[in-house]
Each structure stands twice: as structure tokens, then as C-alpha cells.
Write a protein that holds these residues in place. Structure first.
Motif, short mmCIF file in Angstrom:
data_model
loop_
_atom_site.label_atom_id
_atom_site.label_comp_id
_atom_site.label_asym_id
_atom_site.label_seq_id
_atom_site.Cartn_x
_atom_site.Cartn_y
_atom_site.Cartn_z
N GLU A 32 0.67 -1.08 -0.09
CA GLU A 32 0.13 0.13 0.11
C GLU A 32 0.83 1.40 0.12
O GLU A 32 1.98 1.12 0.40
CB GLU A 32 -0.74 0.09 1.16
N GLU A 33 0.40 2.54 -0.52
CA GLU A 33 1.04 3.64 -0.20
C GLU A 33 1.45 3.88 1.11
O GLU A 33 0.76 3.56 2.23
CB GLU A 33 0.00 4.75 -0.78
N GLY A 34 2.77 4.28 1.15
CA GLY A 34 3.08 4.57 2.76
C GLY A 34 3.90 3.44 3.00
O GLY A 34 4.70 3.71 4.14
N ALA A 35 4.03 2.32 2.52
CA ALA A 35 4.76 1.28 2.86
C ALA A 35 5.93 1.02 2.38
O ALA A 35 6.44 2.28 1.42
CB ALA A 35 4.20 -0.31 2.45
N TYR A 36 6.97 0.42 2.85
CA TYR A 36 8.21 0.50 2.40
C TYR A 36 8.80 -0.93 1.40
O TYR A 36 8.50 -1.78 2.12
CB TYR A 36 9.42 0.81 3.35
N LEU A 37 9.60 -0.74 0.49
CA LEU A 37 10.35 -1.85 -0.14
C LEU A 37 11.67 -1.72 0.16
O LEU A 37 12.24 -0.73 0.32
CB LEU A 37 10.19 -1.70 -1.81
N GLU A 38 12.64 -2.95 0.27
CA GLU A 38 13.89 -2.80 0.61
C GLU A 38 14.52 -3.48 -0.92
O GLU A 38 14.17 -4.43 -1.23
CB GLU A 38 14.20 -3.65 1.87
N ALA A 39 15.19 -2.62 -1.32
CA ALA A 39 15.99 -3.11 -2.47
C ALA A 39 17.12 -4.09 -2.24
O ALA A 39 17.54 -4.25 -1.08
CB ALA A 39 16.59 -1.87 -3.33
N GLN A 40 17.75 -4.64 -3.15
CA GLN A 40 18.78 -5.77 -2.94
C GLN A 40 20.01 -5.05 -2.15
O GLN A 40 20.50 -5.83 -1.61
CB GLN A 40 19.30 -6.39 -4.28
N ASP A 41 20.09 -3.86 -2.76
CA ASP A 41 21.23 -3.13 -2.15
C ASP A 41 21.10 -2.56 -0.81
O ASP A 41 21.98 -2.11 0.03
CB ASP A 41 21.81 -1.85 -3.00
N GLY A 42 19.90 -2.71 -0.12
CA GLY A 42 19.59 -2.45 1.38
C GLY A 42 19.02 -1.01 1.29
O GLY A 42 18.40 -0.91 2.38
N SER A 43 18.83 -0.21 0.30
CA SER A 43 18.24 0.69 0.21
C SER A 43 16.65 0.53 0.36
O SER A 43 16.13 -0.44 -0.14
CB SER A 43 18.37 1.54 -0.98
N GLN A 44 15.98 1.81 0.98
CA GLN A 44 14.64 1.50 1.07
C GLN A 44 13.80 2.60 0.43
O GLN A 44 14.40 3.47 0.32
CB GLN A 44 14.18 1.65 2.51
N GLY A 45 12.83 2.00 -0.17
CA GLY A 45 11.78 3.04 -1.09
C GLY A 45 10.39 3.07 -0.41
O GLY A 45 9.75 2.05 -0.38
N GLU A 46 9.91 4.12 -0.27
CA GLU A 46 8.61 4.57 0.23
C GLU A 46 7.56 4.26 -1.20
O GLU A 46 7.81 4.85 -2.08
CB GLU A 46 8.34 5.61 0.78
N ILE A 47 6.43 3.63 -0.88
CA ILE A 47 5.58 3.33 -2.07
C ILE A 47 4.61 4.61 -2.09
O ILE A 47 4.17 4.82 -1.13
CB ILE A 47 4.69 2.24 -1.78
N ILE A 48 4.84 5.68 -3.05
CA ILE A 48 4.36 6.76 -3.39
C ILE A 48 2.93 6.48 -4.44
O ILE A 48 2.15 7.32 -4.24
CB ILE A 48 5.21 7.65 -3.68
N HIS A 49 2.77 5.31 -5.01
CA HIS A 49 1.56 5.18 -5.97
C HIS A 49 1.40 3.93 -6.15
O HIS A 49 2.39 3.08 -6.62
CB HIS A 49 1.92 6.11 -7.32
N VAL A 50 0.12 3.31 -6.22
CA VAL A 50 -0.22 2.09 -6.41
C VAL A 50 -1.58 2.23 -7.27
O VAL A 50 -2.35 2.64 -6.81
CB VAL A 50 -0.71 1.33 -5.08
N ASP A 51 -1.41 1.35 -8.36
CA ASP A 51 -2.63 1.26 -9.34
C ASP A 51 -2.64 -0.18 -9.91
O ASP A 51 -1.75 -0.85 -9.56
CB ASP A 51 -3.04 2.36 -10.43
N GLU A 52 -3.64 -0.50 -10.72
CA GLU A 52 -3.57 -1.93 -11.52
C GLU A 52 -2.29 -2.10 -12.06
O GLU A 52 -2.13 -3.17 -12.57
CB GLU A 52 -4.66 -2.19 -12.22
N ASP A 53 -1.54 -1.09 -12.87
CA ASP A 53 -0.79 -1.43 -13.85
C ASP A 53 0.58 -1.04 -13.24
O ASP A 53 1.76 -1.73 -13.54
CB ASP A 53 -0.93 -0.53 -14.89
N VAL A 54 0.81 -0.02 -12.40
CA VAL A 54 2.20 0.42 -12.03
C VAL A 54 2.27 0.86 -10.25
O VAL A 54 1.25 1.32 -10.00
CB VAL A 54 2.45 1.70 -12.71
#
Length: 172
Positions: free
Chosen positions: A126-148
Motif C-alpha cells: 500500500e502507499e506509505g509502505a516501504y520496499l527494500e532493494a537488493q542493495d539495502g536501500s529503502q523506497g517508500e511506496i508513493i503510488h499504487v494502481d492496477e498497472d504500476v
């Protein structure tokens, strides 16, 4: 009468050594944003006051030791340490260009929703959640829809002017 060489190993001309590139420096610090919000500190009492200790219950708050010029801290901190001496306190104001830079569109990554769902075992963040990349950096989910799905991997302090209150404990 000459000074006792054991009591005054440098004679009568003892001068504290200023920090230079390559020195190992131990310091206490508190980092604040322009609005006074504490975002990091080496002091447990300040962390508790600012609510940081609750967010990181396993963190040990101890003085930080860095090698000046070793790239272990942001550029503005390294530059601000040069010339200081053990026992000295200083307030460093560091612009974004010498800290974490400005936010950049290049640090916003897009993922196909279905592809990311598969990578996450059927879940869609969901928007506001975080993803962790393979290099350990974290990205905040800022947009979610059916495609992207878009995740912002800009450093959280990008674009911020940072103020550090520091106390030099030791220089070697």
C-alpha cells in the motif's frame, strides 16, 4: 627550572592537535532539521526525549568514531570536523548539497504491479509502505494502481538542511 618532561612531554609548547584528514575522531552528536526536530543522536537521553529510542529499541547510543576523509559520514560533517580539537563543541549547519542532496526523479522507480505482486508472494504493498532493494536501500511506496507501483528511493533527508551539535571527545 625546566618543566618535568614526563609531566609535559611537549615541553612548555603544548598545543592541542587540530583535526586533519586521516584522523580518527570520536564525537557525540545531535542532528536536527530546520524546525528543530531531532532526527539522530548519539545520546540516549536526547533519543528518549525525541521519541527515537522507541522507534529503534535495539540501538545503542554511544559516541561515533569516524576516520575523517574516509567517507563514513556526509561530506559537510567531514568538512566541519577539520580544524576542530578534542574537547571542542561546535554547531555545523550543512546544506543539502553537502548532505543527502536534493530529491531526484531518478530515484523514483516504477514496477509493473503484477511483477511486484509475484516478487512479494502475492501481496501488493500500500502507499506509505516501504520496499527494500537488493542493495539495502529503502523506497517508500508513493503510488499504487492496477498497472504500476512507484517507490521513492530518495534518502529520507534529501533536500533538508541539517544542523549538528557536536562535541569532539577524542582525536587520534
Amino acid at each position: 627550572m625546566s618543566p618535568d618532561a614526563t609531566a609535559f612531554p611537549c615541553g612548555t609548547s603544548c598545543v592541542p592537535m587540530s583535526i586533519t584528514t586521516g584522523d580518527s575522531v570520536t564525537l557525540e552528536y545531535t542532528g536536527k532539521l530546520d524546525d528543530g526536530t531531532v532526527f539522530d543522536t548519539s545520546k540516549e537521553s536526547i533519543a528518549e526525549e525525541a521519541g527515537l529510542a522507541e522507534a529503534q529499541p535495539d540501538r545503542e547510543y554511544t559516541p561515533l568514531t569516524v576516520e575523517v576523509g574516509g567517507g563514513q559520514v556526509i561530506e559537510g560533517m567531514e568538512e566541519g570536523l577539520v580544524g576542530l580539537e578534542a574537547g571542542e563543541t561546535e554547531t555545523l549547519t550543512i546544506p543539502p548539497e553537502k548532505a543527502y542532496g536534493q530529491p531526484s526523479e531518478e530515484n523514483i522507480e516504477e514496477f509493473e504491479t503484477e511483477e511486484l505482486r509475484e516478487m512479494l508472494g502475492g501481496q501488493i504493498p500500500e502507499e506509505g509502505a516501504y520496499l527494500e532493494a537488493q542493495d539495502g536501500s529503502q523506497g517508500e511506496i508513493i503510488h499504487v494502481d492496477e498497472d504500476v507501483i512507484q517507490a521513492d528511493f530518495n534518502p529520507p533527508l534529501a533536500g533538508e538542511t541539517l544542523t549538528f551539535d557536536i562535541e569532539i571527545i577524542d582525536v587520534s
